[in-house]
Structure formats: structure tokens, C-alpha cells
Design an enzyme around this catalytic site. Structure first.
Site, PDB file in Angstrom:
ATOM      1  N   GLN A 117       0.800  -1.218   0.000  1.00 18.31           N
ATOM      2  CA  GLN A 117       0.000   0.000   0.000  1.00 18.31           C
ATOM      3  C   GLN A 117       0.840   1.278   0.000  1.00 18.31           C
ATOM      4  OE1 GLN A 117      -3.064  -0.005  -0.621  1.00 18.31           O
ATOM      5  NE2 GLN A 117      -3.712  -2.098  -0.154  1.00 18.31           N
TER       6      GLN A 117
ATOM      7  N   SER B  91       3.259  -5.385  -5.081  1.00 23.39           N
ATOM      8  CA  SER B  91       2.263  -6.037  -5.939  1.00 23.39           C
ATOM      9  C   SER B  91       1.923  -5.144  -7.116  1.00 23.39           C
ATOM     10  CB  SER B  91       0.988  -6.341  -5.143  1.00 23.39           C
ATOM     11  OG  SER B  91       0.004  -6.914  -5.972  1.00 23.39           O
TER      12      SER B  91
ATOM     13  N   CYS C  72      -9.291  -8.799   1.405  1.00 26.56           N
ATOM     14  CA  CYS C  72      -8.953 -10.180   1.751  1.00 26.56           C
ATOM     15  C   CYS C  72      -9.635 -10.635   3.033  1.00 26.56           C
ATOM     16  CB  CYS C  72      -7.439 -10.332   1.872  1.00 26.56           C
ATOM     17  SG  CYS C  72      -6.600 -10.271   0.273  1.00 26.56           S
TER      18      CYS C  72
END
Length: 369
Positions: free
Chosen positions: A171, A189, A313
């Protein structure tokens, strides 16, 4: 549609889609094959690895391509612990980590490791004093996220005393500066920075020894068996370059949206902003006393506005936000909070529509205060 769920995933940049399409057509060889098609794929993939390393100020051998941040986190935590259990069995993390980190820690318990979950404070961070007080002679690993995925709270990673330090930078990457050269392991990611899903990296310093989690071959220094996804790995360098080039401009743009929303929410009776004032502007956690997060999320969805109630998630679990509870918020707050998360694609006009829509939803569905 207004998309305020960029902490969950982002759209794919046009430039990334174009290059990826080209790679699918022209670079389909197995990088481990010795023929021309294989050598081409291997050469382009290693060039991507080298470019990424240069942008992160690390060595190319310290970039490991993976399929997801969850895989990177698991490889870092489980792989390191199993490779270094002769040094000790004590591992530290926070009590608000991504589910992949939590599950990796629970997995380690099966092998006799002692895992301690450090508490965060009211601002959503692990303090250096807290970490120092839990360090032991047999502590071999500390894993803490850089930016909290529900609050945007920024952990002071350079101030945290550690033995070996793994940081989940999912993040924070391309949003704020990250001192990769000072970290032992870090996770990035692609789909959080307008890249492809199924594409990520683990930055691992040369000194760090890991046991492979995916068995089966020589790929990625023997740490990740299986045919490498060359097209995705190749295009990741472009994804990272574009994200870093636009970091400053995108930050200023998103900051204006965040500030506007904070100012307008302060004018609404029963509205609360739970994200700390010094959180990254890309994430804003809010609530309204008049309406639960589940009802508000569904009502916003009907109006064409995408938000989350918590980390994606964990979205199928209990309605209460574990992060808000860990920040010593009430059960009431924890069942009313929603997360807005922004990108350079969002606009101030969308933020204005969101405020007006929330007022309308509260008037139609909210309880009286």
C-alpha cells in the site's frame, strides 16, 4: 461508475496493457528453454529484473518474481523462519497485518515457532518502544506492513529496532518513498499500482537465506519452482517505472481529494474520520453513526460508487473491522466504518458526488441520532 476501492485493486494502465499484449504474441517461449524463443524470453525478463533493481536501488539478484504479494509475504516469512530456525524460534508481527502475513504466522506455529502479535496504538501504528519491549535474544524475524491497508497509517519502519526486517510495501509503493536499500525483505504487488494481477516481487537482500515454498525447479534462484510468467515479469518493469515517475504528481492530486472529503465530512452530523491525520492520502476510513458499513456499502453500490468496508482479503469475515478494534475504537465504530481508496484517476467531482450521495443515503436509510 465511481471507483473508490483502489487499495483493493486498480485499473491496468493503457501502456501496460499494450506491452503485455505484445509480449503474449511475441514472447511466449519458456525462459528456461535453450532455444531462441526461450533465450529471448529469458533475456527480456532479466532486463526487466535489472531495471526494477535499479529503480529500487538494489542488486538484480535481490529481485524475486512471484505471482502475488501473498506469495511474496509467505515466502519471506515462512521461507526465512524455516531456513533460520537454528537461530531462534521467536517471530514478531503486528495484530493488523494482511491475511497472508497472519496466516503465514499461524502456519509457523505448527513448526514450533512462537509468534507474538504486537498491538498498534490509537494512531494505527506499531511504536518503536512497543517493538523494542518485545524483542528477545531468540527473535529472528520482524514483519510489519509499511502502510495499513484500512487506515493508511504509516509505520515508522526506519525507527523500528529489528533483527531481520520484512516489510509489506503493497500500500505504500509509488505513493511514498521506501528505503529499500535499508530493508532486508520487501513485498510489492503490480495490481495495486495499475499493473497486472498475478504479478509481484519479493525484494530479498543477498545475505538473506530462504527455504523455497514452491518446490519444483531452478527458477528464481531455486526459490520458486514452476515455469516463469515471462510476459508479466517483463511488463512489471514498465508498470513500476510509470508509477514512480508519476508518484509526486499523483500524490498531490489525491491529497486534494482527501482534504476535500475530510473538510466536508466534518460538516456532517454523525460523521467520523478514523484515518490518522498523517496517514497517506490514498486511504480514508470513515463512518456515519446513522448507518452501518454493510448498509452504506450496498446503498453506495446502488448509486454506482465502489467502496470497501475493510481490507478485501477479509471482506467475507465478520462485519466488524479488526483494525478499528485494534485502534481501541468501539464495536459500534468497527461495524460502521468504510474505506475509501483513491488513485490518480479519481476526481474532485467524484468526491463531491460521494458527499451528496452519502447525505441522501443517510436521510433515506439512516437512523435518527
Amino acid at each position: 461508475m465511481i471507483y473508490f476501492d483502489n487499495a483493493s485493486t486498480t485499473s491496468v494502465r493503457t501502456e501496460v496493457r499494450r506491452v503485455y499484449g505484445q509480449m503474449l504474441e511475441t514472447c511466449y517461449g519458456n525462459p528456461d528453454s535453450l532455444h531462441a524463443a526461450g533465450r529471448q524470453a529469458s533475456s527480456l525478463m532479466e532486463k526487466s529484473r535489472s531495471n526494477i533493481a535499479s529503480m529500487l536501488h538494489v542488486d538484480p539478484s535481490e529481485i524475486i518474481f512471484t505471482s502475488a504479494a501473498s506469495e511474496s509475504n509467505t515466502l519471506a516469512i515462512v521461507g526465512y523462519a524455516l531456513a533460520n530456525e537454528h537461530r531462534g524460534h521467536h517471530v514478531l508481527t503486528s495484530n493488523v497485518e494482511h491475511s497472508s502475513v497472519r496466516h503465514a504466522m499461524e502456519f509457523l506455529k505448527r513448526f514450533g515457532f512462537e509468534v507474538e502479535f504486537l498491538p498498534i496504538n490509537e494512531e494505527g501504528i506499531v511504536t518503536p518502544e512497543c517493538l523494542k519491549s518485545h524483542m528477545r535474544k531468540d527473535t529472528i524475524l520482524v514483519s510489519v506492513m509499511h502502510v495499513n491497508n484500512e487506515m493508511g497509517a504509516i509505520n515508522p519502519i526506519l525507527e523500528l529496532e529489528k533483527i531481520v526486517f520484512h516489510v509489506d510495501c503493497v500500500q505504500s509503493f509509488s505513493k511514498i518513498d521506501i528505503p529499500f536499500e535499508k530493508l532486508d525483505m520487501a513485498t510489492i504487488s503490480a495490481h495495486k499500482i495499475h499493473g497486472l494481477k498475478g504479478s509481484a516481487i519479493l525484494m530479498k537482500k543477498k545475505k538473506i537465506q530462504l527455504v523455497p515454498i514452491i518446490q519444483g525447479g531452478q527458477q528464481e534462484q531455486g526459490l520458486r519452482g514452476g515455469t516463469e510468467n515471462a510476459p508479466a515479469n517483463i511488463v512489471l518493469a514498465k508498470t513500476i517505472r510509470l508509477a514512480l515517475e508519476e508518484q509526486s504528481k499523483a500524490y498531490d492530486h489525491v491529497l486534494k481529494i482527501n482534504q476535500y472529503l475530510r473538510e466536508e465530512l466534518a460538516k456532517i452530523n454523525g460523521a467520523h474520520v478514523h484515518s490518522p491525520k498523517d496517514a497517506i492520502p490514498y486511504i480514508l476510513n470513515i463512518s456515519f453513526d446513522q448507518i452501518t458499513s454493510e448498509v452504506l456499502l450496498n446503498a453506495l453500490d446502488q448509486k454506482g460508487i465502489c467502496v470497501s468496508a475493510k481490507s478485501t482479503c477479509s471482506s467475507q469475515n465478520t462485519n466488524a473491522s479488526e483494525v478499528l478494534l485494534a485502534m481501541h475504537k468501539s464495536e459500534f465504530d468497527a461495524t460502521h466504518g468504510i474505506r475509501l481508496s483513491f488513485s490518480y484517476e479519481n476526481t474532485l467531482e467524484e468526491a463531491k458526488y460521494f458527499i451528496e450521495t452519502c447525505k441522501e443515503i443517510i436521510e433515506n436509510y439512516g437512523l435518527s441520532l
